[in-house]
Motif scaffolding. Sequence first.
Motif, PDB file in Angstrom:
ATOM      1  N   ASN A 109       5.369  59.543 -37.929  1.00 16.15           N
ATOM      2  CA  ASN A 109       3.371  58.982 -37.782  1.00 16.15           C
ATOM      3  C   ASN A 109       2.687  60.148 -37.432  1.00 16.15           C
ATOM      4  O   ASN A 109       2.931  61.048 -36.204  1.00 16.15           O
ATOM      5  N   TYR A 149     -18.314  65.429 -34.802  1.00 15.95           N
ATOM      6  CA  TYR A 149     -17.536  66.390 -33.753  1.00 15.95           C
ATOM      7  C   TYR A 149     -18.088  67.175 -32.604  1.00 15.95           C
ATOM      8  O   TYR A 149     -19.481  67.405 -33.464  1.00 15.95           O
ATOM      9  N   PHE A 197     -10.672  57.868 -29.377  1.00 12.24           N
ATOM     10  CA  PHE A 197     -10.434  56.182 -27.723  1.00 12.24           C
ATOM     11  C   PHE A 197      -9.742  56.406 -26.836  1.00 12.24           C
ATOM     12  O   PHE A 197      -8.725  56.177 -27.225  1.00 12.24           O
ATOM     13  N   LEU A 234      -7.126  67.455 -38.733  1.00 11.41           N
ATOM     14  CA  LEU A 234      -6.551  66.592 -38.423  1.00 11.41           C
ATOM     15  C   LEU A 234      -7.585  64.920 -38.695  1.00 11.41           C
ATOM     16  O   LEU A 234      -6.787  64.062 -38.871  1.00 11.41           O
ATOM     17  N   SER A 250      -1.452  60.493 -36.364  1.00 11.55           N
ATOM     18  CA  SER A 250      -2.808  60.337 -36.549  1.00 11.55           C
ATOM     19  C   SER A 250      -3.721  60.013 -35.366  1.00 11.55           C
ATOM     20  O   SER A 250      -3.135  60.128 -34.409  1.00 11.55           O
ATOM     21  N   PRO A 251      -5.566  61.338 -35.119  1.00 12.48           N
ATOM     22  CA  PRO A 251      -6.071  60.909 -34.129  1.00 12.48           C
ATOM     23  C   PRO A 251      -6.382  59.426 -33.639  1.00 12.48           C
ATOM     24  O   PRO A 251      -7.120  58.401 -34.273  1.00 12.48           O
ATOM     25  N   PHE A 252      -6.683  59.850 -31.951  1.00 10.10           N
ATOM     26  CA  PHE A 252      -7.543  58.590 -31.552  1.00 10.10           C
ATOM     27  C   PHE A 252      -7.981  58.986 -30.637  1.00 10.10           C
ATOM     28  O   PHE A 252      -8.077  59.362 -29.446  1.00 10.10           O
ATOM     29  N   ARG A 292     -14.647  64.273 -30.503  1.00  2.23           N
ATOM     30  CA  ARG A 292     -15.330  63.302 -30.758  1.00  2.23           C
ATOM     31  C   ARG A 292     -16.961  62.643 -30.686  1.00  2.23           C
ATOM     32  O   ARG A 292     -16.501  62.120 -29.566  1.00  2.23           O
ATOM     33  N   SER A 304      -6.518  54.321 -27.730  1.00  7.35           N
ATOM     34  CA  SER A 304      -6.784  53.404 -27.919  1.00  7.35           C
ATOM     35  C   SER A 304      -6.301  53.154 -28.888  1.00  7.35           C
ATOM     36  O   SER A 304      -7.943  52.381 -29.963  1.00  7.35           O
ATOM     37  N   PRO A 305      -4.412  52.501 -30.170  1.00  9.35           N
ATOM     38  CA  PRO A 305      -5.569  52.146 -31.270  1.00  9.35           C
ATOM     39  C   PRO A 305      -5.156  50.903 -31.552  1.00  9.35           C
ATOM     40  O   PRO A 305      -5.233  49.823 -30.634  1.00  9.35           O
ATOM     41  N   LYS A 337      -2.369  49.086 -36.361  1.00  6.09           N
ATOM     42  CA  LYS A 337      -2.524  50.523 -37.337  1.00  6.09           C
ATOM     43  C   LYS A 337      -0.989  50.482 -36.846  1.00  6.09           C
ATOM     44  O   LYS A 337       0.083  49.835 -36.432  1.00  6.09           O
ATOM     45  N   ASP A 338      -0.336  51.354 -37.759  1.00  2.66           N
ATOM     46  CA  ASP A 338       1.100  51.616 -37.590  1.00  2.66           C
ATOM     47  C   ASP A 338       1.149  52.620 -36.358  1.00  2.66           C
ATOM     48  O   ASP A 338       2.134  52.192 -36.225  1.00  2.66           O
ATOM     49  N   THR A 339       0.561  53.429 -35.853  1.00  2.00           N
ATOM     50  CA  THR A 339       1.041  53.877 -34.974  1.00  2.00           C
ATOM     51  C   THR A 339       1.378  53.022 -33.424  1.00  2.00           C
ATOM     52  O   THR A 339       2.300  52.630 -32.730  1.00  2.00           O
ATOM     53  N   GLU A 369       2.163  61.252 -42.226  1.00  2.00           N
ATOM     54  CA  GLU A 369       1.206  62.423 -42.336  1.00  2.00           C
ATOM     55  C   GLU A 369       1.358  63.920 -41.284  1.00  2.00           C
ATOM     56  O   GLU A 369       0.127  64.616 -41.937  1.00  2.00           O
ATOM     57  N   GLY A 386      -6.218  59.553 -42.708  1.00  3.71           N
ATOM     58  CA  GLY A 386      -6.774  57.839 -43.997  1.00  3.71           C
ATOM     59  C   GLY A 386      -5.716  56.810 -43.741  1.00  3.71           C
ATOM     60  O   GLY A 386      -4.475  57.339 -42.665  1.00  3.71           O
ATOM     61  N   ALA A 387      -6.041  56.174 -44.643  1.00  7.59           N
ATOM     62  CA  ALA A 387      -5.593  54.567 -44.191  1.00  7.59           C
ATOM     63  C   ALA A 387      -4.151  54.330 -44.961  1.00  7.59           C
ATOM     64  O   ALA A 387      -3.550  53.580 -45.889  1.00  7.59           O
TER      65      ALA A 387
HETATM   66  C1  FMN Z   1     -11.391  61.777 -34.390  1.00  3.70           C
HETATM   67  C2  FMN Z   1     -10.675  59.941 -35.216  1.00  3.70           C
HETATM   68  C3  FMN Z   1     -10.602  59.285 -33.436  1.00  3.70           C
HETATM   69  C4  FMN Z   1      -9.837  58.312 -34.461  1.00  3.70           C
HETATM   70  N1  FMN Z   1     -10.241  57.449 -33.484  1.00  3.70           N
HETATM   71  C5  FMN Z   1      -9.535  56.394 -33.557  1.00  3.70           C
HETATM   72  C6  FMN Z   1      -9.155  55.419 -31.918  1.00  3.70           C
HETATM   73  O1  FMN Z   1      -9.712  55.981 -30.546  1.00  3.70           O
HETATM   74  N2  FMN Z   1      -8.929  54.486 -32.139  1.00  3.70           N
HETATM   75  C7  FMN Z   1      -8.811  53.906 -33.585  1.00  3.70           C
HETATM   76  O2  FMN Z   1      -7.877  52.490 -33.499  1.00  3.70           O
HETATM   77  N3  FMN Z   1      -8.843  54.653 -34.314  1.00  3.70           N
HETATM   78  C8  FMN Z   1      -9.418  55.247 -34.327  1.00  3.70           C
HETATM   79  N4  FMN Z   1      -9.447  56.462 -35.392  1.00  3.70           N
HETATM   80  C9  FMN Z   1      -8.777  56.172 -37.048  1.00  3.70           C
HETATM   81  C10 FMN Z   1      -7.637  56.070 -37.207  1.00  3.70           C
HETATM   82  O3  FMN Z   1      -7.214  57.574 -37.163  1.00  3.70           O
HETATM   83  C11 FMN Z   1      -7.377  55.891 -38.128  1.00  3.70           C
HETATM   84  O4  FMN Z   1      -7.495  53.820 -38.443  1.00  3.70           O
HETATM   85  C12 FMN Z   1      -6.013  55.899 -38.966  1.00  3.70           C
HETATM   86  O5  FMN Z   1      -5.682  55.550 -40.405  1.00  3.70           O
HETATM   87  C13 FMN Z   1      -4.437  55.401 -38.064  1.00  3.70           C
HETATM   88  O6  FMN Z   1      -3.198  55.489 -38.926  1.00  3.70           O
HETATM   89  P1  FMN Z   1      -1.965  54.615 -38.720  1.00  3.70           P
HETATM   90  O7  FMN Z   1      -2.149  53.790 -39.028  1.00  3.70           O
HETATM   91  O8  FMN Z   1      -1.273  56.020 -39.185  1.00  3.70           O
HETATM   92  O9  FMN Z   1      -1.238  54.835 -37.446  1.00  3.70           O
HETATM   93  C14 FMN Z   1      -9.868  57.475 -35.192  1.00  3.70           C
HETATM   94  C15 FMN Z   1     -10.198  58.998 -36.736  1.00  3.70           C
HETATM   95  C16 FMN Z   1     -10.518  59.810 -36.109  1.00  3.70           C
HETATM   96  C17 FMN Z   1     -10.692  60.853 -37.083  1.00  3.70           C
END
Ligand code: FMN
Length: 287
Positions: free
Chosen positions: A40, A191, A46, A96, A42-44, A185, A60-61, A71-73, A109, A101-102
């Motif tokens: 998996n 950005y 936080f 990225l 994904s970007p975060f 971000r 922080s997801p 979230k999956d992460t 991904e 996307g959800a």
């Molecule tokens: C640049 C960027 C930063 C993001 N930062 C966060 C974050 O800090 N925390 C969060 O929960 N989601 C954040 N998101 C949204 C997650 O990437 C998104 O919910 C993603 O689908 C989660 O994937 P997962 O369910 O595979 O873990 C961000 C999205 C983008 C594009």
Amino acid sequence: MKTLNPKETGIKEISNFLTSSVIPRPIAFVSTVDENGNPNLSPFSFFNAFSSDPPILVFSPAKSALTGKQKDTYHNVMATKECVINIANYEMVEQLSVTSGAYPESVNEFLKGGFTEEKSVLVKPPRVKEAPVAFECKVTDVISLGEKGGAGNLVVCEIVLIHFDESLADEKGNMIAEKLDAVCRLGYNFYARISSENIFETPKPLRSYGVGVDAIPQWVKDEKVFNGNELGKLASIHEVPDKKEIENEASLKEYILQGKGDTIPEIKKLLDQNKIKEAWLLMLHVG
Ligand SMILES: Cc1cc2nc3c(=O)[nH]c(=O)nc-3n(C[C@H](O)[C@H](O)[C@H](O)COP(=O)(O)O)c2cc1C
């Protein structure tokens, strides 16, 4: 100034306010695997570094504000206690964004974003081959910040191995900001790119300290001709030059002093060139 009380404000408003005011935020591009080894990515944003010894990164997801689901992460780090935090650069940012996307949890991904899986050394999740820096991490703690949708989970990651593109590093092995070309971000869908025209240097008062704004002559402050950054530069000098130094300073003789009015732009120019001592000498000469 307007005042906002989070207890009286909706989650969407607070979220938009936080993400538009706490800027710029670096981006953790996190790869994980589930208990069956499915990757998996994904970007975060936080995200930040919080400790050097031990070396700790935290991201922080959050529970989805729309569905209230984790979230999956989050599920993956809870199951495996491992992740790779990749640092993304400008070249990768549109791809990225696709990975955020959800997608259903079964979706990889890496494929959706068009990234290449590179086997990690000490952890199971693969790293992003295209990323200029990647931190292999063991998750030492996950701290839940609440029950409701929008509540974050602090994922505390101890770095166990670092990979980096040495062509982007200086002779000491540290990343050169202009070459790294990192993105961060801002609020909404904005950005920022860390490019050379936005980078500046300010000396760090680590081993010594500056004389402080309170040591700047009162007439300078009363005239209000210097802005905060100029006062800050003047305040950073370690010692106020004494009268003898003013008399001996050759560069002062270059200036044709015609009173304070003409001297101020000259002092400003010196400060702009980071010639702090020269700026002081000129200022004391007229003061
Ligand atoms: C640049 C960027 C930063 C993001 N930062 C966060 C974050 O800090 N925390 C969060 O929960 N989601 C954040 N998101 C949204 C997650 O990437 C998104 O919910 C993603 O689908 C989660 O994937 P997962 O369910 O595979 O873990 C961000 C999205 C983008 C594009």
